[in-house]
Design a protein around this motif. Structure first.
Motif, PDB file in Angstrom:
ATOM      1  N   VAL A 156      -4.635  21.653  76.884  1.00 18.44           N
ATOM      2  CA  VAL A 156      -5.442  22.908  77.533  1.00 18.44           C
ATOM      3  C   VAL A 156      -6.284  23.754  76.817  1.00 18.44           C
ATOM      4  O   VAL A 156      -7.491  23.886  77.193  1.00 18.44           O
ATOM      5  CB  VAL A 156      -4.100  23.788  78.068  1.00 18.44           C
ATOM      6  CG1 VAL A 156      -4.596  24.997  78.613  1.00 18.44           C
ATOM      7  CG2 VAL A 156      -3.228  23.035  78.784  1.00 18.44           C
ATOM      8  N   ASN A 157      -5.850  23.869  75.374  1.00 22.49           N
ATOM      9  CA  ASN A 157      -6.750  24.558  74.417  1.00 22.49           C
ATOM     10  C   ASN A 157      -8.049  23.974  74.117  1.00 22.49           C
ATOM     11  O   ASN A 157      -8.991  24.452  74.209  1.00 22.49           O
ATOM     12  CB  ASN A 157      -6.149  24.816  73.174  1.00 22.49           C
ATOM     13  CG  ASN A 157      -5.672  26.197  73.045  1.00 22.49           C
ATOM     14  OD1 ASN A 157      -6.284  27.236  73.129  1.00 22.49           O
ATOM     15  ND2 ASN A 157      -4.549  26.588  72.214  1.00 22.49           N
ATOM     16  N   TYR A 158      -7.773  22.511  74.010  1.00 17.54           N
ATOM     17  CA  TYR A 158      -8.985  21.873  73.780  1.00 17.54           C
ATOM     18  C   TYR A 158     -10.312  21.910  74.885  1.00 17.54           C
ATOM     19  O   TYR A 158     -11.114  22.030  74.411  1.00 17.54           O
ATOM     20  CB  TYR A 158      -8.562  20.480  73.489  1.00 17.54           C
ATOM     21  CG  TYR A 158      -9.531  19.182  73.326  1.00 17.54           C
ATOM     22  CD1 TYR A 158     -10.069  18.938  72.105  1.00 17.54           C
ATOM     23  CD2 TYR A 158      -9.840  18.367  74.444  1.00 17.54           C
ATOM     24  CE1 TYR A 158     -10.954  18.018  71.754  1.00 17.54           C
ATOM     25  CE2 TYR A 158     -10.837  17.502  74.465  1.00 17.54           C
ATOM     26  CZ  TYR A 158     -11.450  17.203  73.341  1.00 17.54           C
ATOM     27  OH  TYR A 158     -12.215  16.367  72.860  1.00 17.54           O
ATOM     28  N   TYR A 159      -9.492  22.019  75.810  1.00 13.46           N
ATOM     29  CA  TYR A 159     -10.619  22.134  77.137  1.00 13.46           C
ATOM     30  C   TYR A 159     -10.890  23.587  77.449  1.00 13.46           C
ATOM     31  O   TYR A 159     -12.115  23.898  77.749  1.00 13.46           O
ATOM     32  CB  TYR A 159     -10.094  21.371  78.552  1.00 13.46           C
ATOM     33  CG  TYR A 159     -10.103  19.773  78.466  1.00 13.46           C
ATOM     34  CD1 TYR A 159     -11.452  18.990  78.143  1.00 13.46           C
ATOM     35  CD2 TYR A 159      -9.084  19.160  78.636  1.00 13.46           C
ATOM     36  CE1 TYR A 159     -11.371  17.834  78.010  1.00 13.46           C
ATOM     37  CE2 TYR A 159      -9.082  17.577  78.481  1.00 13.46           C
ATOM     38  CZ  TYR A 159     -10.179  17.111  78.280  1.00 13.46           C
ATOM     39  OH  TYR A 159     -10.404  15.626  78.128  1.00 13.46           O
ATOM     40  N   GLN A 160      -9.941  24.355  77.037  1.00 13.10           N
ATOM     41  CA  GLN A 160     -10.436  25.941  77.262  1.00 13.10           C
ATOM     42  C   GLN A 160     -11.808  26.106  76.223  1.00 13.10           C
ATOM     43  O   GLN A 160     -12.558  26.972  76.691  1.00 13.10           O
ATOM     44  CB  GLN A 160      -9.259  26.496  76.900  1.00 13.10           C
ATOM     45  CG  GLN A 160      -8.952  27.565  77.860  1.00 13.10           C
ATOM     46  CD  GLN A 160      -7.452  27.956  77.947  1.00 13.10           C
ATOM     47  OE1 GLN A 160      -6.730  27.749  76.835  1.00 13.10           O
ATOM     48  NE2 GLN A 160      -6.785  28.591  78.958  1.00 13.10           N
ATOM     49  N   GLU A 161     -11.710  25.561  75.027  1.00 10.30           N
ATOM     50  CA  GLU A 161     -12.687  25.824  73.842  1.00 10.30           C
ATOM     51  C   GLU A 161     -14.063  25.209  74.529  1.00 10.30           C
ATOM     52  O   GLU A 161     -15.112  25.752  74.235  1.00 10.30           O
ATOM     53  CB  GLU A 161     -12.356  25.095  72.944  1.00 10.30           C
ATOM     54  CG  GLU A 161     -11.517  25.892  71.933  1.00 10.30           C
ATOM     55  CD  GLU A 161     -10.808  25.282  70.834  1.00 10.30           C
ATOM     56  OE1 GLU A 161     -11.180  23.859  70.492  1.00 10.30           O
ATOM     57  OE2 GLU A 161      -9.959  25.871  70.110  1.00 10.30           O
ATOM     58  N   GLN A 162     -13.927  24.359  75.596  1.00  9.73           N
ATOM     59  CA  GLN A 162     -15.275  23.784  76.299  1.00  9.73           C
ATOM     60  C   GLN A 162     -15.529  24.378  77.455  1.00  9.73           C
ATOM     61  O   GLN A 162     -16.295  23.967  78.242  1.00  9.73           O
ATOM     62  CB  GLN A 162     -14.909  22.173  76.590  1.00  9.73           C
ATOM     63  CG  GLN A 162     -14.742  21.406  75.107  1.00  9.73           C
ATOM     64  CD  GLN A 162     -14.453  19.967  75.485  1.00  9.73           C
ATOM     65  OE1 GLN A 162     -15.103  19.353  76.022  1.00  9.73           O
ATOM     66  NE2 GLN A 162     -13.558  19.339  74.553  1.00  9.73           N
ATOM     67  N   GLN A 163     -14.737  25.364  77.789  1.00  5.46           N
ATOM     68  CA  GLN A 163     -14.906  26.376  78.983  1.00  5.46           C
ATOM     69  C   GLN A 163     -14.786  25.558  80.347  1.00  5.46           C
ATOM     70  O   GLN A 163     -15.660  25.612  81.229  1.00  5.46           O
ATOM     71  CB  GLN A 163     -16.238  27.203  78.930  1.00  5.46           C
ATOM     72  CG  GLN A 163     -16.034  28.255  77.883  1.00  5.46           C
ATOM     73  CD  GLN A 163     -17.175  29.019  77.379  1.00  5.46           C
ATOM     74  OE1 GLN A 163     -18.377  28.147  77.507  1.00  5.46           O
ATOM     75  NE2 GLN A 163     -17.107  29.989  76.823  1.00  5.46           N
ATOM     76  N   LEU A 164     -13.763  24.477  80.122  1.00  5.43           N
ATOM     77  CA  LEU A 164     -13.791  23.493  81.582  1.00  5.43           C
ATOM     78  C   LEU A 164     -12.505  23.824  82.437  1.00  5.43           C
ATOM     79  O   LEU A 164     -12.474  23.377  83.469  1.00  5.43           O
ATOM     80  CB  LEU A 164     -13.739  22.170  81.115  1.00  5.43           C
ATOM     81  CG  LEU A 164     -15.166  21.587  80.606  1.00  5.43           C
ATOM     82  CD1 LEU A 164     -14.716  20.064  79.731  1.00  5.43           C
ATOM     83  CD2 LEU A 164     -16.087  21.722  81.523  1.00  5.43           C
TER      84      LEU A 164
END
Ligand code: ADP
Length: 188
Positions: A156-164
């Motif tokens: 979740v964090n990983y993709y949050q950082e990519q704003q997805l």
């Protein structure tokens, strides 16, 4: 270029139910790695033999096996317009493997399904009565929730950082949840 939509969330959150409806109505392939693995088990393929015990116990199948299966599946013609990934990626290694094919399959959005443990356990036990899925037992559910928290939730964090990331409240009527998700597809 085929867009990917990732449905991420704990077991029992309703990813499969929503993914099949969205895929049908927006002309996308619905790819459930869990379903694919269960088919391999039923058909007693080499992969199925390796996966069976892991599935029953609620543990993850090794990354390389699942990644190969997924990449092969994405080459099918029904993925031309794009696909919903239901249950993939489940580890950081799997997420990174998707990044490697992002020229052909860019990730458009990651829908994160949220529900509390009590509701999830209730739903899976109910589903188990109907589906007869050999991993819908109390013991396996506990393992799957633990595995979700340790291996998958960090994505979740990983993709949050990519704003997805778009968060979906997975508690409520199926139709209301569908409408909340479909809104994002209508606007594409
Ligand atoms: P649920 O989300 O209810 O656990 P799934 O059908 O998505 O159901 O997955 C069932 C099982 O299939 C998982 O517990 C795991 O053993 C295996 N599996 C599915 N997808 C993956 C994946 N991406 N990586 C590793 N194992 C997977």
């Amino acid at each position: 270029m085929s867009k990917l939509f990732i449905f991420l969330g704990p077991p029992g959150a309703g990813k499969g139910t929503q993914a099949s409806q969205i895929a049908k109505n927006f002309n996308l392939a619905h790819i459930s790695t869990g379903e694919m693995l269960r088919e391999h088990v039923t058909n007693q393929t080499e992969l199925g033999k390796k996966a069976k015990n892991l599935l029953d116990e609620g543990l993850l199948v090794p990354d390389d096996l699942v990644i190969n299966m997924l990449v092969e599946r994405l080459s099918h013609t029904d993925c031309k317009n794009g696909a919903i990934l239901d249950g993939f990626p489940r580890t950081l290694g799997q997420a990174k493997s998707l990044q490697n094919i992002s020229d052909d399959f860019p990730i458009n959005k990651v829908f994160v399904f949220e529900a509390d443990n009590e509701e999830l356990i209730k739903r899976i036990l109910l589903r188990g009565e109907v589906s007869g899925r050999s991993d819908d037992t109390e013991e396996s559910i506990k393992v799957r929730l633990d595995v979700y928290n340790s291996d998958t939730a960090p994505l979740v964090n990983y993709y949050q950082e990519q704003q997805l990331v778009t968060t979906i409240n997975a508690i409520g009527e199926i139709e209301d949840i569908y409408n909340a998700i479909a809104l994002h597809f209508n606007n594409l």
